[in-house]
Structure formats: C-alpha cells, structure tokens
Design a protein around this motif. Structure first.
Motif, mmCIF file in Angstrom:
data_model
loop_
_atom_site.group_PDB
_atom_site.id
_atom_site.type_symbol
_atom_site.label_atom_id
_atom_site.label_comp_id
_atom_site.label_asym_id
_atom_site.label_seq_id
_atom_site.Cartn_x
_atom_site.Cartn_y
_atom_site.Cartn_z
ATOM 1 N N ILE A 1 13.871 -26.508 4.183
ATOM 2 C CA ILE A 1 13.605 -26.101 5.322
ATOM 3 C C ILE A 1 11.567 -26.817 5.418
ATOM 4 C CG2 ILE A 1 12.117 -23.938 4.776
ATOM 5 C CD1 ILE A 1 13.288 -23.105 7.404
ATOM 6 N N ALA A 2 11.234 -27.484 6.955
ATOM 7 C CA ALA A 2 9.795 -27.784 7.010
ATOM 8 C C ALA A 2 9.716 -27.659 8.188
ATOM 9 C CB ALA A 2 9.491 -29.330 7.010
ATOM 10 N N VAL A 3 8.717 -27.172 8.392
ATOM 11 C CA VAL A 3 7.724 -26.489 9.062
ATOM 12 C C VAL A 3 6.003 -27.206 9.471
ATOM 13 C CG1 VAL A 3 6.528 -23.897 10.766
ATOM 14 C CG2 VAL A 3 8.843 -24.021 8.434
ATOM 15 N N VAL A 4 6.591 -27.263 10.785
ATOM 16 C CA VAL A 4 4.972 -28.151 11.152
ATOM 17 C C VAL A 4 4.644 -27.671 12.421
ATOM 18 C CG1 VAL A 4 3.531 -30.509 11.735
ATOM 19 C CG2 VAL A 4 5.910 -30.043 9.966
ATOM 20 N N GLY A 5 3.522 -27.325 12.200
ATOM 21 C CA GLY A 5 2.658 -27.229 14.002
ATOM 22 C C GLY A 5 1.499 -25.741 13.724
ATOM 23 N N ASP A 6 1.199 -25.351 14.749
ATOM 24 C CA ASP A 6 0.393 -24.172 15.016
ATOM 25 C C ASP A 6 0.161 -23.433 13.819
ATOM 26 O OD1 ASP A 6 -2.334 -23.584 15.532
ATOM 27 O OD2 ASP A 6 -2.396 -23.334 17.817
ATOM 28 N N PHE A 7 0.290 -22.656 12.670
ATOM 29 C CA PHE A 7 0.577 -21.649 12.231
ATOM 30 C C PHE A 7 -0.613 -21.786 11.646
ATOM 31 C CE2 PHE A 7 3.376 -25.236 10.742
ATOM 32 C CZ PHE A 7 3.280 -24.682 9.005
ATOM 33 N N LYS A 8 -0.821 -20.584 10.269
ATOM 34 C CA LYS A 8 -1.919 -20.475 9.209
ATOM 35 C C LYS A 8 -0.430 -20.364 8.576
ATOM 36 C CE LYS A 8 -5.684 -19.928 10.954
ATOM 37 N NZ LYS A 8 -6.237 -21.327 11.273
ATOM 38 N N THR A 9 -0.715 -21.549 6.962
ATOM 39 C CA THR A 9 0.045 -21.316 5.931
ATOM 40 C C THR A 9 0.423 -19.939 5.539
ATOM 41 O OG1 THR A 9 -0.395 -23.593 5.740
ATOM 42 C CG2 THR A 9 0.463 -22.345 3.664
ATOM 43 N N ALA A 10 -0.996 -18.865 4.947
ATOM 44 C CA ALA A 10 0.006 -17.914 4.751
ATOM 45 C C ALA A 10 0.411 -16.805 5.208
ATOM 46 C CB ALA A 10 -1.585 -16.921 4.176
ATOM 47 N N ASP A 11 0.305 -16.970 6.898
ATOM 48 C CA ASP A 11 1.199 -16.229 7.121
ATOM 49 C C ASP A 11 2.966 -17.133 7.433
ATOM 50 O OD1 ASP A 11 -1.000 -14.376 7.974
ATOM 51 O OD2 ASP A 11 -1.442 -15.823 9.626
ATOM 52 N N GLY B 1 7.144 -32.632 15.442
ATOM 53 C CA GLY B 1 8.472 -33.161 14.995
ATOM 54 C C GLY B 1 8.654 -34.089 13.997
ATOM 55 N N GLU B 2 8.465 -35.129 14.633
ATOM 56 C CA GLU B 2 8.513 -36.356 13.708
ATOM 57 C C GLU B 2 8.382 -36.167 12.605
ATOM 58 O OE1 GLU B 2 8.341 -39.441 17.068
ATOM 59 O OE2 GLU B 2 6.206 -39.277 16.221
ATOM 60 N N LEU B 3 7.082 -35.387 11.936
ATOM 61 C CA LEU B 3 7.082 -35.212 10.936
ATOM 62 C C LEU B 3 7.244 -34.126 9.873
ATOM 63 C CD1 LEU B 3 2.934 -35.353 11.541
ATOM 64 C CD2 LEU B 3 3.770 -36.621 10.462
ATOM 65 N N ALA B 4 8.010 -33.214 10.823
ATOM 66 C CA ALA B 4 8.844 -32.260 10.319
ATOM 67 C C ALA B 4 10.304 -32.921 9.571
ATOM 68 C CB ALA B 4 9.561 -31.154 10.778
ATOM 69 N N ALA B 5 11.227 -34.156 10.128
ATOM 70 C CA ALA B 5 11.599 -34.689 9.612
ATOM 71 C C ALA B 5 11.579 -35.148 8.802
ATOM 72 C CB ALA B 5 12.259 -35.796 11.564
ATOM 73 N N LEU B 6 10.476 -35.783 8.660
ATOM 74 C CA LEU B 6 10.277 -36.336 8.034
ATOM 75 C C LEU B 6 9.873 -36.490 6.107
ATOM 76 C CD1 LEU B 6 8.833 -39.682 6.350
ATOM 77 C CD2 LEU B 6 6.714 -38.729 6.556
ATOM 78 N N LEU B 7 9.444 -35.002 6.631
ATOM 79 C CA LEU B 7 9.356 -34.440 5.493
ATOM 80 C C LEU B 7 11.106 -34.024 4.827
ATOM 81 C CD1 LEU B 7 6.246 -31.949 6.309
ATOM 82 C CD2 LEU B 7 6.108 -33.648 4.854
ATOM 83 N N VAL C 1 -2.149 -28.873 19.049
ATOM 84 C CA VAL C 1 -1.223 -28.448 20.566
ATOM 85 C C VAL C 1 -0.840 -26.386 19.802
ATOM 86 C CG1 VAL C 1 -0.750 -29.820 22.114
ATOM 87 C CG2 VAL C 1 1.022 -29.656 20.367
ATOM 88 N N PRO C 2 -0.112 -25.608 20.671
ATOM 89 C CA PRO C 2 0.051 -24.310 20.166
ATOM 90 C C PRO C 2 1.288 -24.586 19.632
ATOM 91 C CG PRO C 2 -0.050 -24.037 22.265
ATOM 92 C CD PRO C 2 -0.197 -25.512 21.768
ATOM 93 N N VAL C 3 2.533 -25.954 19.351
ATOM 94 C CA VAL C 3 3.849 -25.604 19.018
ATOM 95 C C VAL C 3 4.035 -25.802 17.488
ATOM 96 C CG1 VAL C 3 5.835 -26.973 19.621
ATOM 97 C CG2 VAL C 3 3.917 -27.121 21.501
ATOM 98 N N ILE C 4 4.909 -24.803 16.831
ATOM 99 C CA ILE C 4 5.477 -25.123 16.165
ATOM 100 C C ILE C 4 7.717 -25.367 16.044
ATOM 101 C CG2 ILE C 4 6.376 -24.237 14.063
ATOM 102 C CD1 ILE C 4 4.947 -21.451 15.059
ATOM 103 N N TYR C 5 7.193 -26.661 15.068
ATOM 104 C CA TYR C 5 8.822 -27.571 14.925
ATOM 105 C C TYR C 5 9.214 -27.535 12.896
ATOM 106 C CZ TYR C 5 7.322 -30.378 18.658
ATOM 107 O OH TYR C 5 7.468 -30.951 20.268
ATOM 108 N N LEU C 6 10.300 -26.962 12.955
ATOM 109 C CA LEU C 6 10.644 -26.494 12.586
ATOM 110 C C LEU C 6 12.492 -26.847 12.404
ATOM 111 C CD1 LEU C 6 11.621 -22.805 11.344
ATOM 112 C CD2 LEU C 6 13.604 -24.399 11.160
ATOM 113 N N ASN C 7 12.279 -27.693 11.414
ATOM 114 C CA ASN C 7 13.479 -28.261 10.653
ATOM 115 C C ASN C 7 14.141 -28.153 9.322
ATOM 116 O OD1 ASN C 7 15.199 -30.488 11.476
ATOM 117 N ND2 ASN C 7 14.943 -31.951 9.636
ATOM 118 N N MET C 8 15.905 -27.979 9.273
ATOM 119 C CA MET C 8 16.588 -27.267 8.541
ATOM 120 C C MET C 8 17.483 -28.501 7.914
ATOM 121 S SD MET C 8 17.897 -23.198 7.048
ATOM 122 C CE MET C 8 17.540 -22.607 5.894
ATOM 123 N N VAL C 9 17.450 -28.541 6.771
ATOM 124 C CA VAL C 9 18.272 -29.378 5.995
ATOM 125 C C VAL C 9 19.197 -29.668 4.774
ATOM 126 C CG1 VAL C 9 17.762 -30.994 6.745
ATOM 127 C CG2 VAL C 9 17.099 -30.991 4.560
#
Length: 460
Positions: A211-221, A382-388, A47-55
């Motif tokens: 910071i964990a970023v999970v979703g629809d993006f290109k890693t290099a970008d 979002g759950e995967l970002a929290a796990l990381l 899906v075209p969504v990005i989740y970002l979790n920072m601790v």
C-alpha cells in the motif's frame, strides 16, 4: 496539428530546464507491518488531498483455466462487506467527494482512492473493509456478470479495443502472460461467486500486497491508522511472487495471425516480437530510441505513415513490459486496400533504424524530449503512489528516477546503435492483423505462416 506542434515545443523547452536541475524522487518511507504488508509513505503537503494505492499479486496471470477470474474478483471487492452494501459503499464515497476504483491487470489487482485529508477516517474505514473483508454478494455478482459479458460482446465490434488481447495470446501462447486482463466470454460465463471467494482467499494476502499513501498527512499519524486498519488481517499464507515461470520469446520464424472481421473497412496491425522486463538495466535507453522510432508525434513511423504518405492517421511503437519479460510492437491502421503498402512502409522504417540509426541531431532531440516530459509523469500525488507500488510489483526502485537524466545524457550514437541491435527485433517478426480476410489474406502470405481466427469466435 497545431496543438501537437505547440506541445512538442513546450516539452523541448522543458528539457532545457531539466538539464539544469535533474528530477529526483521525493523522500518516502518504506516498512512492513507485522502481518507482512509492505507500506510506502510519502508526505506531500502542497494540497490537502491524500492518494492511496494498494496492489496485490493477484492479476490475470493467476487465472488458470478461468479467464477473467482475477479481474472479476477485484471488481467485486466493492460488491459489499459485512457492514456496507454495494450501494452504501458508493453513496459514502460519493458523499465524501472521493473516488474509489478496484480492478486487475495482468500481474496485479489494485484498489485505489483519493480523498480530502479531513475525510481520511471515514474513507479509510470503508477502504479497509473492502480490501480485508469483502462479502461478494451473490445478487450483485449476477448483475456484474451480465454487465461484463455485455461489454465483452461489444468490445469485439472495435478492433482497437481487442487487438492487444490477440497480440498477447499470439506472442505468449499458453503462458500466463497470454491471459488478457479482463478474460473472455467463455471464462466469465463459467464463473460462480464461489470461484471469486476462493480466489480472494487464496491470493489476497498481506504478504503479497503493498500500500502506498501519498499526500497531506503526518507519517506518524498515518502509521497508527494503517496499523489499526490492518492489524487483524492475516489472509492466505501462500506466496504468489514466483507463481509465473519465465518464458523464452526467441521466435524461430515469422508468423501472422489474421483476425477476420468480415465487415471491416480497414486493417489494424501490430508488428514486433520480444521485448524486455520492466526492471531491465537498459530500459531508459530503450525509451529514448523508441521515442525516435514511434514514441512521439514527430517519430519516424508517424512521419512516414501519416504525414508523408497519408496511409494512416497514426503510427507508433512501444515496449509493453512485465516482471519477467515483455514485448515490442509497431502499431498502426490503414484502409483495407492499402494494408500491404502500410505494413511494407512500417518495415522499411524499422530497417532504416537498424541500417542507419539516428544522427546526432535526431538523438539529441529525442533526449531533450524525453527529459522534458519525464517529470510530468510523476507530478501528482496519485502518480507517485502508483510509482511506489510499481516498485513492489516489478522489482525496480528509486534509482530509475534519480539516475534517469544521467542515463539519458550518457546515450551517444554508438550506445544507441547497440540498443537498437539488441532490443528492436528485425528478424522472425510476428504480425497480428485485424481486418477483412477475403481481401488481404493472399497479399499477406509473404510475411509468414498464417493462422486465422474469426473475431466473432469466443476468446482470443
């Protein structure tokens, strides 16, 4: 009742599927920026969504004598920056169809957001300023303080909302793990905006953040965006990973904390003791056994206290885990007149676990249940970002995911009995009760030495 039965059947069926194809963690990349910030990137293009979790290693364990300092500081990150007021932050996030949360729990502070991938430049601009350069606006601070104090006063009206705080303080005492995440009225009342600024300056640093970023993006970008966003962020050089000392939770006697609530018509109680840290090697096996005792609707505790006796609407057991240790408790509630009857029944179930243990059928059912439900804990980005970010805070890694099914399958009755013996306390138990003291005080003396507090008194 019907809905719970249907859910149980579906999870058991799911367990059959999982047995054929084990769940493994999707691929991700971990690296560090030059300033020390740990980064996790996981592409998920469904899906075209990005989740970002920072601790940040800036949780309530660092409050010291100022209860609520970490929580208030994390909440106040959104009170404004050099380029945005609090209202502008909220309006921008809302206009872009996103959500943005900040806060703190016992061991860490967090900033969390999600957004459509087309909005990432705008959201990341706001997010970067909030975490790197909050202004801690004085006027917004005073408003926030009033709100927090009002919520705390209201919380004392509901034993369910505060019993965890009393439990942690009773179990951990003066150790930082005894600090409640949101603080108390006395601590929050004493805080100034300068206290928040000082706490942020001391503990919010890239070296102690991830910071964990999970979703629809290109890693290099995304690497380029994050490098640009954080390249000038230095923060404090102080290290906080080892700021909390180990604690020995081996109790030498049973104790009871009675929290008196004069107008209560029921008693809410916890029974337990020492637990395990989050990265414990037997954590998976413990989860299986706890499923049998009190981790699902058909558990032994819920069957006895709710279904068979009608003493409660629910009973459960759980392990609350931290980086260095944790606690175990059985939790339930009952009307005042049946307090002792309910507690005695809970203790009888715990004794049954130790004396008999689960038979093969019960153990197999719990293993299927937990395998079937496990993938659903990590099915969203979002759950995967929290796990990381949990990897970063608590010190475990993807082996927990990748070896989960293997460890569950390997648990036989002999191993199960050993886990029960080692990790489910049965002697020198600790009790916390919130209820009407004058009606239960004398009856509960048999459980141990009583300490009494008034729920209306400040703190926990």
């Amino acid at each position: 009742m019907k809905r719970n039965l249907i859910f149980t059947v579906l999870v058991l069926l799911a367990g059959t599927v999982v047995a054929q194809s084990a769940f493994t963690l999707p691929k991700y990349e971990k690296y560090r920026l030059k300033n020390g910030l740990t980064v996790y990137l996981m592409e998920q293009h469904e899906v075209p969504v990005i989740y970002l979790n920072m601790v940040f290693r800036a949780g309530a364990v660092l409050d010291g004598e100022r209860a609520g300092l970490a929580s208030f500081t994390a909440e106040a990150l959104k009170y404004g920056t050099e380029n945005y007021t609090k209202s502008e932050i909220e309006e921008t996030v809302d206009f872009l169809g996103s959500e943005f949360y900040t806060g703190a729990v016992k061991e860490y502070a967090y900033a969390y957001t999600y957004f459509n991938k087309r909005q990432q430049a705008d959201i990341l601009k706001v997010f970067g300023e909030v975490v790197r350069a909050p202004s801690f606006d004085s006027e917004e601070f005073e408003k926030g303080k009033k709100r927090k104090l009002a919520r705390m006063k209201q919380a004392k009206e509901s034993p369910r909302g505060v019993i965890d705080a009393y439990w942690d303080k009773f179990i951990y005492g003066t150790h930082p793990y005894g600090n409640t995440a949101y603080g108390d009225q006395t601590g929050v009342q004493s805080l100034t905006v300068e206290d928040l600024r000082a706490f942020y300056a001391a503990h919010f640093s890239p070296q102690d953040a991830a910071i964990a970023v999970v979703g629809d993006f290109k890693t290099a970008d995304m690497k380029k965006r994050l490098d640009q966003m954080f390249k000038d962020w230095k923060g404090s050089k102080a290290k906080t990973r080892n700021a909390v000392a180990p604690i020995n939770l081996e109790f030498d006697r049973s104790r009871v904390l009675l929290v008196n609530k004069n107008d209560s018509r029921e008693t809410r109680f916890y029974i337990g003791g020492k637990g395990v840290p989050r990265d414990h090697p037997d954590y998976v096996g413990i989860q299986v056994i706890n499923t049998i005792l009190g981790g699902r609707f058909t558990s032994w505790l819920n069957a006895e206290l709710r279904i068979n006796s009608g003493l409660s609407y629910g009973a459960r057991s759980r392990f609350s885990t931290h980086r260095l240790t944790g606690s175990f408790n059985i939790a339930s509630f009952t009307k005042t007149a049946t307090t002792v009857e309910a507690i005695d029944l809970a203790l009888k179930v715990l004794a049954r676990l130790h004396n008999e243990g689960p038979d093969e059928k019960t153990l197999s059912s719990a293993k299927n249940y937990i395998k079937g439900g496990f993938p659903t804990d990590y099915e969203t980005s979002g759950e995967l970002a929290a796990l990381l970010t949990d990897f970063f805070i608590f010190g475990f890694d993807e082996d927990y995911i990748d070896s989960f099914q293997k460890k569950v399958d390997a648990l036989d009755r002999k191993a199960a009995q050993e886990i029960i013996r080692k990790y489910f306390p049965k002697e020198n138990l600790q009790f916390v009760l919130v209820g009407k003291g004058e009606e239960i005080r004398e009856q509960i003396r048999k459980y141990g030495e009583i300490t009494e507090k008034q729920i209306t008194a400040p703190g926990y």
